[in-house]
Design a protein around this motif. Structure first.
Motif, PDB file in Angstrom:
ATOM      1  N   ARG A 242      33.456  15.830  14.080  1.00 47.92           N
ATOM      2  CA  ARG A 242      34.595  16.233  14.906  1.00 47.92           C
ATOM      3  C   ARG A 242      34.127  16.669  16.300  1.00 47.92           C
ATOM      4  NH1 ARG A 242      37.683  13.430  11.970  1.00 47.92           N
ATOM      5  NH2 ARG A 242      38.784  14.406  10.223  1.00 47.92           N
ATOM      6  N   ALA A 243      32.983  17.365  16.360  1.00 53.64           N
ATOM      7  CA  ALA A 243      32.459  17.798  17.660  1.00 53.64           C
ATOM      8  C   ALA A 243      32.031  16.596  18.500  1.00 53.64           C
ATOM      9  CB  ALA A 243      31.277  18.748  17.450  1.00 53.64           C
ATOM     10  N   LEU A 244      31.350  15.633  17.866  1.00 52.87           N
ATOM     11  CA  LEU A 244      30.898  14.455  18.605  1.00 52.87           C
ATOM     12  C   LEU A 244      32.083  13.643  19.107  1.00 52.87           C
ATOM     13  CD1 LEU A 244      27.928  13.190  16.370  1.00 52.87           C
ATOM     14  CD2 LEU A 244      27.831  14.651  18.406  1.00 52.87           C
ATOM     15  N   GLU A 245      33.100  13.487  18.271  1.00 49.12           N
ATOM     16  CA  GLU A 245      34.272  12.713  18.687  1.00 49.12           C
ATOM     17  C   GLU A 245      34.997  13.410  19.843  1.00 49.12           C
ATOM     18  OE1 GLU A 245      35.718  10.400  14.657  1.00 49.12           O
ATOM     19  OE2 GLU A 245      36.287  12.507  14.910  1.00 49.12           O
ATOM     20  N   ALA A 246      35.105  14.716  19.781  1.00 51.32           N
ATOM     21  CA  ALA A 246      35.808  15.446  20.833  1.00 51.32           C
ATOM     22  C   ALA A 246      35.098  15.333  22.172  1.00 51.32           C
ATOM     23  CB  ALA A 246      35.950  16.915  20.430  1.00 51.32           C
ATOM     24  N   ARG A 247      33.776  15.204  22.121  1.00 48.08           N
ATOM     25  CA  ARG A 247      32.979  15.216  23.353  1.00 48.08           C
ATOM     26  C   ARG A 247      32.604  13.823  23.852  1.00 48.08           C
ATOM     27  NH1 ARG A 247      29.116  19.961  20.775  1.00 48.08           N
ATOM     28  NH2 ARG A 247      30.813  21.500  20.565  1.00 48.08           N
ATOM     29  N   SER A 248      32.911  12.786  23.085  1.00 47.24           N
ATOM     30  CA  SER A 248      32.448  11.450  23.483  1.00 47.24           C
ATOM     31  C   SER A 248      33.544  10.391  23.450  1.00 47.24           C
ATOM     32  CB  SER A 248      31.313  11.005  22.566  1.00 47.24           C
ATOM     33  OG  SER A 248      31.793  10.806  21.243  1.00 47.24           O
ATOM     34  N   GLY A 249      34.790  10.773  23.192  1.00 50.96           N
ATOM     35  CA  GLY A 249      35.846   9.770  23.116  1.00 50.96           C
ATOM     36  C   GLY A 249      35.648   8.886  21.904  1.00 50.96           C
ATOM     37  N   ASP A 250      35.656   7.558  22.123  1.00 54.58           N
ATOM     38  CA  ASP A 250      35.492   6.623  21.013  1.00 54.58           C
ATOM     39  C   ASP A 250      34.087   6.038  20.954  1.00 54.58           C
ATOM     40  OD1 ASP A 250      35.482   5.006  23.224  1.00 54.58           O
ATOM     41  OD2 ASP A 250      37.060   3.651  22.524  1.00 54.58           O
ATOM     42  N   ALA A 251      33.101   6.767  21.463  1.00 53.82           N
ATOM     43  CA  ALA A 251      31.731   6.244  21.503  1.00 53.82           C
ATOM     44  C   ALA A 251      31.036   6.273  20.147  1.00 53.82           C
ATOM     45  CB  ALA A 251      30.899   7.028  22.516  1.00 53.82           C
ATOM     46  N   ILE A 252      31.511   7.103  19.206  1.00 52.88           N
ATOM     47  CA  ILE A 252      30.874   7.174  17.893  1.00 52.88           C
ATOM     48  C   ILE A 252      31.388   6.022  17.033  1.00 52.88           C
ATOM     49  CG2 ILE A 252      30.467   8.588  15.847  1.00 52.88           C
ATOM     50  CD1 ILE A 252      29.237   9.654  18.454  1.00 52.88           C
ATOM     51  N   GLU A 253      30.512   5.067  16.735  1.00 51.32           N
ATOM     52  CA  GLU A 253      30.907   3.882  15.986  1.00 51.32           C
ATOM     53  C   GLU A 253      30.621   4.014  14.499  1.00 51.32           C
ATOM     54  OE1 GLU A 253      29.522   0.208  17.525  1.00 51.32           O
ATOM     55  OE2 GLU A 253      30.858   0.309  19.258  1.00 51.32           O
ATOM     56  N   SER A 254      29.568   4.718  14.137  1.00 49.39           N
ATOM     57  CA  SER A 254      29.201   4.864  12.731  1.00 49.39           C
ATOM     58  C   SER A 254      28.778   6.299  12.484  1.00 49.39           C
ATOM     59  CB  SER A 254      28.050   3.917  12.356  1.00 49.39           C
ATOM     60  OG  SER A 254      28.383   2.572  12.616  1.00 49.39           O
ATOM     61  N   PHE A 255      29.115   6.787  11.283  1.00 47.53           N
ATOM     62  CA  PHE A 255      28.745   8.146  10.916  1.00 47.53           C
ATOM     63  C   PHE A 255      28.586   8.151   9.404  1.00 47.53           C
ATOM     64  CE2 PHE A 255      29.239  12.670  10.085  1.00 47.53           C
ATOM     65  CZ  PHE A 255      28.609  13.269  11.175  1.00 47.53           C
ATOM     66  N   GLU A 256      27.332   8.038   8.952  1.00 51.34           N
ATOM     67  CA  GLU A 256      27.034   7.844   7.538  1.00 51.34           C
ATOM     68  C   GLU A 256      26.321   9.063   6.964  1.00 51.34           C
ATOM     69  OE1 GLU A 256      27.618   4.660   5.673  1.00 51.34           O
ATOM     70  OE2 GLU A 256      29.057   4.785   7.315  1.00 51.34           O
ATOM     71  N   LEU A 257      26.827   9.549   5.841  1.00 50.27           N
ATOM     72  CA  LEU A 257      26.254  10.717   5.173  1.00 50.27           C
ATOM     73  C   LEU A 257      25.326  10.259   4.045  1.00 50.27           C
ATOM     74  CD1 LEU A 257      26.331  13.838   4.982  1.00 50.27           C
ATOM     75  CD2 LEU A 257      28.192  13.570   3.315  1.00 50.27           C
ATOM     76  N   VAL A 258      24.121  10.850   4.001  1.00 50.13           N
ATOM     77  CA  VAL A 258      23.110  10.480   3.004  1.00 50.13           C
ATOM     78  C   VAL A 258      22.579  11.754   2.349  1.00 50.13           C
ATOM     79  CG1 VAL A 258      20.865   9.394   2.610  1.00 50.13           C
ATOM     80  CG2 VAL A 258      22.450   8.415   4.304  1.00 50.13           C
ATOM     81  N   PRO A 259      22.670  11.889   1.026  1.00 50.29           N
ATOM     82  CA  PRO A 259      22.103  13.066   0.367  1.00 50.29           C
ATOM     83  C   PRO A 259      20.590  12.948   0.219  1.00 50.29           C
ATOM     84  CG  PRO A 259      23.065  11.613  -1.252  1.00 50.29           C
ATOM     85  CD  PRO A 259      23.363  11.002   0.080  1.00 50.29           C
ATOM     86  N   LYS A 260      19.915  14.073   0.140  1.00 46.10           N
ATOM     87  CA  LYS A 260      18.467  14.075  -0.049  1.00 46.10           C
ATOM     88  C   LYS A 260      18.074  13.283  -1.292  1.00 46.10           C
ATOM     89  CE  LYS A 260      14.485  17.179  -0.550  1.00 46.10           C
ATOM     90  NZ  LYS A 260      13.973  16.564  -1.807  1.00 46.10           N
ATOM     91  N   LEU A 261      18.867  13.393  -2.368  1.00 44.98           N
ATOM     92  CA  LEU A 261      18.576  12.663  -3.592  1.00 44.98           C
ATOM     93  C   LEU A 261      18.462  11.165  -3.330  1.00 44.98           C
ATOM     94  CD1 LEU A 261      18.384  12.422  -6.712  1.00 44.98           C
ATOM     95  CD2 LEU A 261      20.893  12.340  -6.750  1.00 44.98           C
ATOM     96  N   ALA A 262      19.389  10.612  -2.560  1.00 43.39           N
ATOM     97  CA  ALA A 262      19.367   9.178  -2.264  1.00 43.39           C
ATOM     98  C   ALA A 262      18.196   8.823  -1.358  1.00 43.39           C
ATOM     99  CB  ALA A 262      20.683   8.754  -1.624  1.00 43.39           C
ATOM    100  N   LEU A 263      17.946   9.644  -0.338  1.00 40.15           N
ATOM    101  CA  LEU A 263      16.820   9.375   0.554  1.00 40.15           C
ATOM    102  C   LEU A 263      15.503   9.394  -0.213  1.00 40.15           C
ATOM    103  CD1 LEU A 263      15.612   8.938   3.365  1.00 40.15           C
ATOM    104  CD2 LEU A 263      15.600  11.419   3.666  1.00 40.15           C
ATOM    105  N   ASP A 264      15.343  10.341  -1.122  1.00 40.45           N
ATOM    106  CA  ASP A 264      14.107  10.413  -1.907  1.00 40.45           C
ATOM    107  C   ASP A 264      13.898   9.153  -2.732  1.00 40.45           C
ATOM    108  OD1 ASP A 264      13.577  12.912  -0.888  1.00 40.45           O
ATOM    109  OD2 ASP A 264      14.254  14.019  -2.664  1.00 40.45           O
ATOM    110  N   LEU A 265      14.968   8.602  -3.289  1.00 44.62           N
ATOM    111  CA  LEU A 265      14.839   7.366  -4.066  1.00 44.62           C
ATOM    112  C   LEU A 265      14.435   6.190  -3.175  1.00 44.62           C
ATOM    113  CD1 LEU A 265      17.878   7.577  -6.515  1.00 44.62           C
ATOM    114  CD2 LEU A 265      15.464   7.970  -7.024  1.00 44.62           C
ATOM    115  N   VAL A 266      14.989   6.135  -1.972  1.00 42.62           N
ATOM    116  CA  VAL A 266      14.616   5.067  -1.042  1.00 42.62           C
ATOM    117  C   VAL A 266      13.139   5.177  -0.680  1.00 42.62           C
ATOM    118  CG1 VAL A 266      14.962   4.153   1.285  1.00 42.62           C
ATOM    119  CG2 VAL A 266      16.947   4.762  -0.127  1.00 42.62           C
ATOM    120  N   LEU A 267      12.687   6.370  -0.362  1.00 42.41           N
ATOM    121  CA  LEU A 267      11.274   6.557   0.010  1.00 42.41           C
ATOM    122  C   LEU A 267      10.359   6.231  -1.158  1.00 42.41           C
ATOM    123  CD1 LEU A 267      11.593   9.910   1.999  1.00 42.41           C
ATOM    124  CD2 LEU A 267      11.519   7.580   2.913  1.00 42.41           C
TER     125      LEU A 267
END
Length: 478
Positions: A242-267
């Motif tokens: 919400r802060a990024l959108e308020a300060r940048s208009g429509d410049a934010i194209e992607s915003f993906e949430l990743v849990p540590k559990l998933a990142l650990d499996l990828v690594l």
């Protein structure tokens, strides 16, 4: 093979030539299983026309003979939506030879593309004209335009540009009786009754076969920056968005949430990957900023959220290679989970502002109800859509665990989604995986309308049978 199927194969071969018919079991085999390996079908042949007229020829013959067809593009369905029935009662109609980009008009911001065009190929063709098709996903190297339209695919740029439905300006499709809907004209106003484009997009091939689409393009982004952020919770991640959108208009194209559990499996399972941030963070965010002086602008924005205490750490990719490496971490989550063990995957949505609380609360409920599992969500937080996965403990028998734990856990997940006023399918469709759950959790009004539409278009259930919805008996059984 039934006599009617044999007749259809012979008629197709006579009308369209040998290349339009595949009957070698070894050549058919790779197309009989779904991407997740959950569903396994049988088909005596793949029918592969290379033109819209060829599709019409096949569908007209199939309609006359009463032969069921399963439309198939890249076969990347996450819900078994392109897998033929296990009893061999249908033939596969492949659209992969309908692979022409008919036109790209940069001035109009439109492309006319056949159903078998691979998404990555469209990306390259549009970019060569100074334009881009603003939908991307992990399967872009194999997913086809027809399949993406048929499932109303989403991906990682929905935040700014919407789902496939928002990007389809026109549709050409062969209907179940073999007639052709010629709807490629990108009209902004059209009040000729029911909108067939809107019905066909997201119908999963149950109302007809999409053969081409007119798609909306946007100019190539001149400057894109990618950031990786460490946060304490999904709630903080949404505050950052919400802060990024308020300060940048429509410049934010992607915003993906990743849990540590998933990142650990990828690594652990994906060679050549590394964590972008030092230290351990419960949640990570991947963000794309498109605009003038993108890297400096994103760095300034992220410095602001750090100073406000919304994030623990952040980094902006130094170059395109590093940005690609960041995205590889996100795109490899499903692959890493498959390597780790069985997973029950749920493509769900609830209202955006409710999603952070839902993710935490639902994970706690599932883990309490099924000791030993790990439940978490990742994906498109800004769209209110996450992929909520329930991962099995190590060392279990996959089939037994899915039957005894995974399926009951899925029922609980869907019950929680339904109670929150959400959807059990945000972007992957219903296919055969979620058909019974759709029936269980939907109102009589919804199911009645879906069946009425299906019956009007395809009363013989010859189009992608067993997917999305089946027709209830019209008369009581005797």
């Amino acid at each position: 093979m039934t006599p009617a199927q044999s007749d259809l194969i012979a008629q197709t071969r006579a009308a369209l030539g040998e290349k339009a018919v595949v009957t070698d079991p070894a050549d058919i085999a790779p197309w009989l299983n779904d991407w997740r390996g959950r569903y396994h079908g049988q088909a005596a042949a793949i029918l592969a026309p290379d033109s819209t007229e060829g599709v019409q020829t096949i569908v007209q013959s199939a309609h006359a003979l009463g032969v069921a067809l399963v439309p198939q593009g890249g076969n990347t369905s996450m819900v078994g939506g392109a897998t033929p029935p296990a009893d061999g009662s249908a033939l596969i109609l492949s659209t992969r030879r309908l692979n022409r980009i008919r036109a790209i008009d940069p001035a109009a911001g439109l492309a006319v593309v056949e159903a078998g065009v691979i998404l990555e190929h469209l990306h390259a063709a549009a970019e060569a004209e100074g334009m881009r098709f603003p939908l991307t996903l992990g399967a872009r190297g194999s997913a086809t335009i027809g399949g993406l339209a048929s499932t109303n695919a989403g991906g990682t740029q929905v935040l700014r540009f919407g789902t496939m439905r928002a990007l389809v300006a026109g549709i050409e499709a062969v209907l179940p009786d073999g007639t052709l809907h010629q709807g490629l004209s990108p009209l902004k106003k059209d009040n000729r009754g029911y909108d067939l484009k809107e019905l066909l997009v997201g119908a999963e091939g149950t109302l007809g076969i999409i053969t081409a689409a007119t798609l909306r393009l946007v100019p190539v982004a001149q400057d894109v920056a990618t950031g990786w952020i460490g946060v304490a919770s999904p709630a903080d991640a949404l505050k950052i968005l919400r802060a990024l959108e308020a300060r940048s208009g429509d410049a934010i194209e992607s915003f993906e949430l990743v849990p540590k559990l998933a990142l650990d499996l990828v690594l652990k399972h994906i060679p050549g990957t590394r964590a972008p941030l030092a230290g351990s963070h419960p949640w990570l965010v991947l963000v794309d900023y498109a605009g003038a002086d993108a890297r400096a602008s994103l760095e300034t924005l992220l410095q602001g959220v750090l100073e406000e205490g919304l994030a623990a750490d952040a980094v902006v990719a130094a170059n395109e290679t590093q940005a690609t490496a960041f995205w590889r971490l996100r795109d490899s989550i499903s692959e890493a989970e498959r390597a780790e063990g069985p997973t029950m995957a749920h493509d769900i949505s609830v209202a955006v502002d409710q999603m952070p609380d839902f993710m935490v609360r639902a994970a706690a409920r599932v883990e309490a109800a099924f000791p030993g599992v790990k439940a978490t969500g990742f994906g498109h937080l800004g769209d209110g859509n996450v992929h909520f996965h329930v991962n099995a403990p190590a060392g279990v028998d996959a089939d037994i665990w899915r039957r005894e734990v995974g399926e009951p856990a899925s029922h609980l997940v869907y019950d929680l989604v339904n109670a929150a006023g959400g959807s059990i399918s945000a972007e992957h469709g219903i296919g055969q995986m979620k058909r019974d759950e759709l029936e269980r959790l939907s109102s009589p009004a919804r199911m009645g309308a879906l069946r009425a539409i299906k019956r009007a278009f395809d009363p013989g259930e010859l189009m992608n049978p067993g997917k999305l919805v089946t027709l209830a008996p019209t008369l009581p059984s005797k």
